[in-house]
Design a protein around this motif. Structure first.
Motif, short mmCIF file in Angstrom:
data_model
loop_
_atom_site.label_atom_id
_atom_site.label_comp_id
_atom_site.label_asym_id
_atom_site.label_seq_id
_atom_site.Cartn_x
_atom_site.Cartn_y
_atom_site.Cartn_z
N ARG A 1 -15.36 77.01 128.38
CA ARG A 1 -16.77 77.53 129.81
C ARG A 1 -17.06 76.26 130.11
O ARG A 1 -17.22 75.69 131.18
N VAL A 2 -17.17 75.30 129.06
CA VAL A 2 -17.70 73.73 130.09
C VAL A 2 -16.51 72.55 130.35
O VAL A 2 -16.84 72.73 131.14
N VAL A 3 -15.28 73.41 130.01
CA VAL A 3 -14.01 72.94 130.36
C VAL A 3 -14.03 73.23 131.35
O VAL A 3 -13.10 72.69 132.49
N MET A 4 -13.29 74.16 132.06
CA MET A 4 -13.38 74.51 133.29
C MET A 4 -14.93 74.98 134.16
O MET A 4 -14.36 75.46 135.57
N LYS A 5 -15.76 74.72 133.62
CA LYS A 5 -16.50 74.32 134.54
C LYS A 5 -17.54 76.22 135.31
O LYS A 5 -17.57 75.55 136.55
N ALA A 6 -16.85 76.85 134.19
CA ALA A 6 -17.38 78.38 134.54
C ALA A 6 -18.18 78.10 134.08
O ALA A 6 -19.53 78.00 133.45
N ASP A 7 -18.93 80.03 135.05
CA ASP A 7 -20.22 79.65 134.91
C ASP A 7 -20.86 80.90 133.37
O ASP A 7 -21.38 81.33 132.87
N ALA A 8 -19.85 82.08 132.86
CA ALA A 8 -19.53 82.80 132.07
C ALA A 8 -18.33 82.69 131.87
O ALA A 8 -17.14 82.45 132.32
N VAL A 9 -18.33 83.29 130.14
CA VAL A 9 -16.43 83.43 129.36
C VAL A 9 -16.79 84.69 128.58
O VAL A 9 -17.49 84.62 128.12
N ALA A 10 -15.63 85.45 128.37
CA ALA A 10 -15.64 86.58 127.71
C ALA A 10 -14.44 86.65 127.18
O ALA A 10 -13.31 86.13 127.64
N VAL A 11 -14.43 86.56 125.79
CA VAL A 11 -13.21 86.57 124.81
C VAL A 11 -12.64 88.17 124.55
O VAL A 11 -13.91 88.36 123.88
N ARG A 12 -11.49 88.74 124.91
CA ARG A 12 -11.69 90.23 124.72
C ARG A 12 -10.38 90.19 124.05
O ARG A 12 -9.12 89.47 123.75
N TRP A 13 -10.36 90.77 122.74
CA TRP A 13 -8.58 91.11 121.99
C TRP A 13 -8.32 92.78 122.19
O TRP A 13 -9.18 93.71 122.44
N SER A 14 -6.99 93.01 122.46
CA SER A 14 -6.80 95.10 122.29
C SER A 14 -6.25 95.47 121.20
O SER A 14 -6.15 94.34 119.83
N ASP A 15 -6.10 96.66 120.95
CA ASP A 15 -5.95 97.10 119.84
C ASP A 15 -4.15 96.84 120.04
O ASP A 15 -3.79 96.08 120.62
N ASP A 16 -4.23 97.31 118.43
CA ASP A 16 -2.45 97.63 118.81
C ASP A 16 -1.85 98.64 119.82
O ASP A 16 -0.48 97.92 119.93
N ALA A 17 -2.08 99.63 120.66
CA ALA A 17 -1.59 99.67 121.30
C ALA A 17 -2.25 99.57 122.78
O ALA A 17 -1.03 99.74 123.58
N ASN A 18 -3.01 98.68 122.87
CA ASN A 18 -3.03 97.80 124.34
C ASN A 18 -3.70 98.66 124.83
O ASN A 18 -3.89 98.96 125.77
N GLN A 19 -4.82 100.00 124.43
CA GLN A 19 -5.27 101.07 125.27
C GLN A 19 -6.82 101.01 125.18
O GLN A 19 -7.19 101.04 125.75
N ARG A 20 -7.39 99.94 124.30
CA ARG A 20 -8.53 98.96 124.76
C ARG A 20 -9.15 97.62 124.61
O ARG A 20 -8.54 97.38 123.60
N TYR A 21 -9.76 96.68 124.35
CA TYR A 21 -9.87 95.62 124.58
C TYR A 21 -11.34 95.77 124.12
O TYR A 21 -12.66 96.03 125.25
N LEU A 22 -11.20 94.86 123.02
CA LEU A 22 -12.84 94.14 122.69
C LEU A 22 -13.47 93.28 122.40
O LEU A 22 -11.99 91.79 123.07
N MET A 23 -14.69 92.84 122.86
CA MET A 23 -14.89 91.80 123.72
C MET A 23 -15.70 91.00 121.53
O MET A 23 -16.61 91.21 120.96
#
Length: 639
Positions: free
Chosen positions: A282-304
């Motif tokens: 966020r600091v490097v890109m001067k963004a206002d907010a950042v969220a890191v999401r990870w997917s399950d094995d089937a790429n059906q759901r993204y977890l924060m």
């Protein structure tokens, strides 16, 4: 033509003209010199004829033998022939003209008229002999005089050629100096003066181009260079400023990439890694907010996994997103880093982001080995346009994040596998030693109860003795296990750990021990040392239980291949006897040796003690095998 000809053509023409003049002068000089040399030799030969005439007259007057007179006549004939034909080998030739040919004809006629009289001595009296000789000498002198006159003319011509050559040399020097100045020195001087003005920052200077030769081309090129420098210098400050800004931006990106990579390498947990990554991005890109999401094995759901400056009410709603329900978590297999505008539409899927004031979303896919495993979402409250360098930086940061998360997962699986294997080994040892002893004690306790109830005093005492012996053996097995799992290795050398193990064995059993270390070699890796110690401890355990020995010697041979030899002086056994595989000793030693690629050898015979040899490979490495799912590159996360 001189203005259009090249410099090399001009110099070649001038040089060729001077060379032709020089060659012509040299050729004429050589020809005149040749004539002078031939004429001088002819004069010498004519002089010999005068001498021969007087010698012949003297021989006739002295009534010399006919052979001598004949020889003199023959010599005179030869001289006449040489003068008539010439001799290029000397060189010798008469410079013939009308006078010299006439005088030579007179000599030949006189000789033909008098030759017979010379050969017949009686026909000439002394007075006649003197007269004839005088005529020959006078004719020869006239012939020589004609030759000398011609040679004087050649000498005058030679002197004239020498003067002409001197004049040509002076003229050639003047021409070369003039042409050198006109075609080389003067153009170079102009270029030098032009360069000096360029060095003084006078970029408006120009060199006059008055020819099309090489220097004319150089002058034209100099003018073009000066014009280019003038145009470049005009906007130089702006270009330098632009380049400086670009270099500074690249330096900042590299610094950010290095800082984030260093942090990812230091992180020890997924929570620390993901939170630190989101805040730094966020600091490097001067963004206002950042969220890191990870997917399950089937790429059906993204977890924060983590957020930074992300609204709390949105975190609860978007902690688990179904793929495709929103712009976040809607990546395809071939997705790339992209900018998604957030439209302020009530029915739009991104209405929560719009209500929070965000106008742009940057979606960065996270891949591991070409597999999509998550994404990083950057939220901006203004419009965003990413250049190629910023896209490359975000892709690199996402790649580092994927590698670090995979590294943490792999390390956790490796630790879990190592702990599981050690637990398995511990369970087998407990089963084969303490568990069997406890089972035996349980049976003895039942026998004791039965003997007490029946009042069999002798059997009670026997059973108590067996219980006591079994308890001592169980205590010994427990202590041995404690020794196994408390022994520590040294990263530099295994000798200290071996010495400690032998001391503990000596303290437990009272047996004499000795450690011999021979040779020199590189230290063993710590994990290999652990396996070696466990094999040797198991061998010492078998000595304590079965060998009935009084002395144990451990010899360590260091080198490219390490070898450990454990000898006891016990009772030994028959090596061909099949041992039950449920017994822990030899089986566990083989298993531990196989983990480092080592070989266990056993030499024994009844009454001759036992020798165990553990031989390591040249480069031993302990390969801990993880469970079957250790090769799965996906980080297993669950809501």
């Amino acid at each position: 033509m001189l203005a259009t000809a090249s410099l090399s053509t001009k110099l070649m023409r001038i040089g060729a003209a001077l060379l032709l003049l020089a060659l012509a002068s040299i050729g004429l000089t050589l020809w005149v010199t040749w004539q002078l040399e031939g004429g001088a030799a002819a004069v010498n030969e004519a002089g010999r004829m005068r001498m021969q005439t007087w010698r012949l007259a003297s021989a006739v007057q002295a009534l010399s033998p006919p052979d001598q007179i004949t020889a003199l006549v023959t010599e005179f004939d030869q001289s006449l022939a040489v003068l008539r034909k010439g001799d290029p080998a000397r060189p010798l030739f008469v410079p013939w003209d009308v006078n010299s040919r006439r005088e030579f004809t007179v000599i030949e006629n006189l000789w033909r008229a008098e030759r017979g009289d010379w050969l017949q001595r009686g026909r000439l009296d002394p007075v006649e002999t003197q007269r004839v000789a005088g005529e020959f000498v006078a004719a020869t002198n006239r012939f020589v005089l004609t030759i000398e006159q011609q040679l004087s003319g050649y000498t005058a011509i030679l002197n004239l050629f020498q003067m002409v050559m001197m004049a040509l040399a002076i003229l050639g020097a003047v021409v070369m100096l003039y042409t050198g100045y006109m075609y080389v020195i003067n153009p170079l001087g102009q270029l030098k003066r032009g360069l000096e003005r360029i060095e003084a920052a006078d970029f408006g200077t120009r060199v006059e181009v008055d020819s099309h030769d090489e220097f004319g081309q150089v002058a034209a090129g100099f003018n073009r260079m000066a014009s280019t420098l003038q145009s470049l210098y005009t906007g130089l400050e702006a270009k330098v400023h632009s380049k400086t800004q670009r270099i500074e931006a690249q330096r900042s990106r590299l610094e950010a990439l290095y800082e984030v990579s260093a942090f990812l390498a230091r992180a020890t947990s997924i929570e620390e890694l993901s939170k630190g990554f989101s805040s730094r991005v966020r600091v490097v890109m001067k963004a206002d907010a950042v969220a890191v999401r990870w997917s399950d094995d089937a790429n059906q759901r993204y977890l924060m996994l983590a957020t930074d400056c992300f609204p709390t009410e949105m975190q609860d709603d978007e902690r688990s997103l179904i793929a495709g329900a929103c712009a976040c978590g809607n990546l395809k297999a071939d997705a790339r880093t992209r900018v998604i505008p957030i439209m302020n539409v009530e029915a739009a899927p991104m209405q929560r982001c719009a209500r929070a004031g965000y106008e742009s979303l940057v979606s960065v896919p996270v891949r591991l080995q070409d597999r999509l495993i998550g994404e990083v979402d950057l939220f901006f409250r203004s419009e965003v346009l990413l250049n190629a360098d910023e896209v490359e930086l975000l892709d690199a940061l996402a790649s580092h994040l994927a590698s670090s998360l995979e590294g943490l997962r792999a390390a956790a699986l490796e630790r879990e596998a190592a702990v599981g294997e050690e637990r398995s080994l511990l369970a087998r040892e407990l089963h084969d030693s303490i568990a069997q002893s406890l089972a035996f004690l349980k049976i003895q306790a039942q026998l004791l109860r039965s003997a007490v109830s029946k009042g069999q005093q002798d059997k009670v005492m026997t059973t108590l003795d067996e219980l006591d012996e079994g308890l001592r053996e169980s205590i010994g097995d427990v202590r041995e296990l404690l020794v196994h799992f408390r022994t520590r290795t040294n990263a530099e050398d295994i000798e200290a750990a071996l010495s400690e193990t032998l001391q503990k064995f000596k303290h437990q059993t009272g047996l004499a021990t000795r450690l011999d270390v021979l040779g020199e070699g590189l230290p063993l890796p710590a994990d290999v040392q652990v396996q070696v110690l466990h094999v040797l401890q198991e061998a010492l355990s078998n000595v304590r239980k079965h060998a009935q020995a009084t002395r144990v010697v451990l010899t360590v041979n260091k080198g490219e291949t390490w070898r450990f030899t454990l000898r006891d002086d016990g009772q030994g056994f028959d090596a061909t006897t099949v041992i039950d595989e449920t017994h822990v000793g030899r089986k566990i030693m083989r298993e531990r040796a196989e983990r480092v690629g080592a070989h266990v050898g056993l030499t024994t015979a009844p009454g001759q003690g036992t020798t165990l040899t553990l031989t390591l490979p040249p480069h031993p490495v302990a390969a801990l095998k993880a469970p079957g799912n250790a090769t799965n590159p996906t980080l297993a996360l669950h809501p």
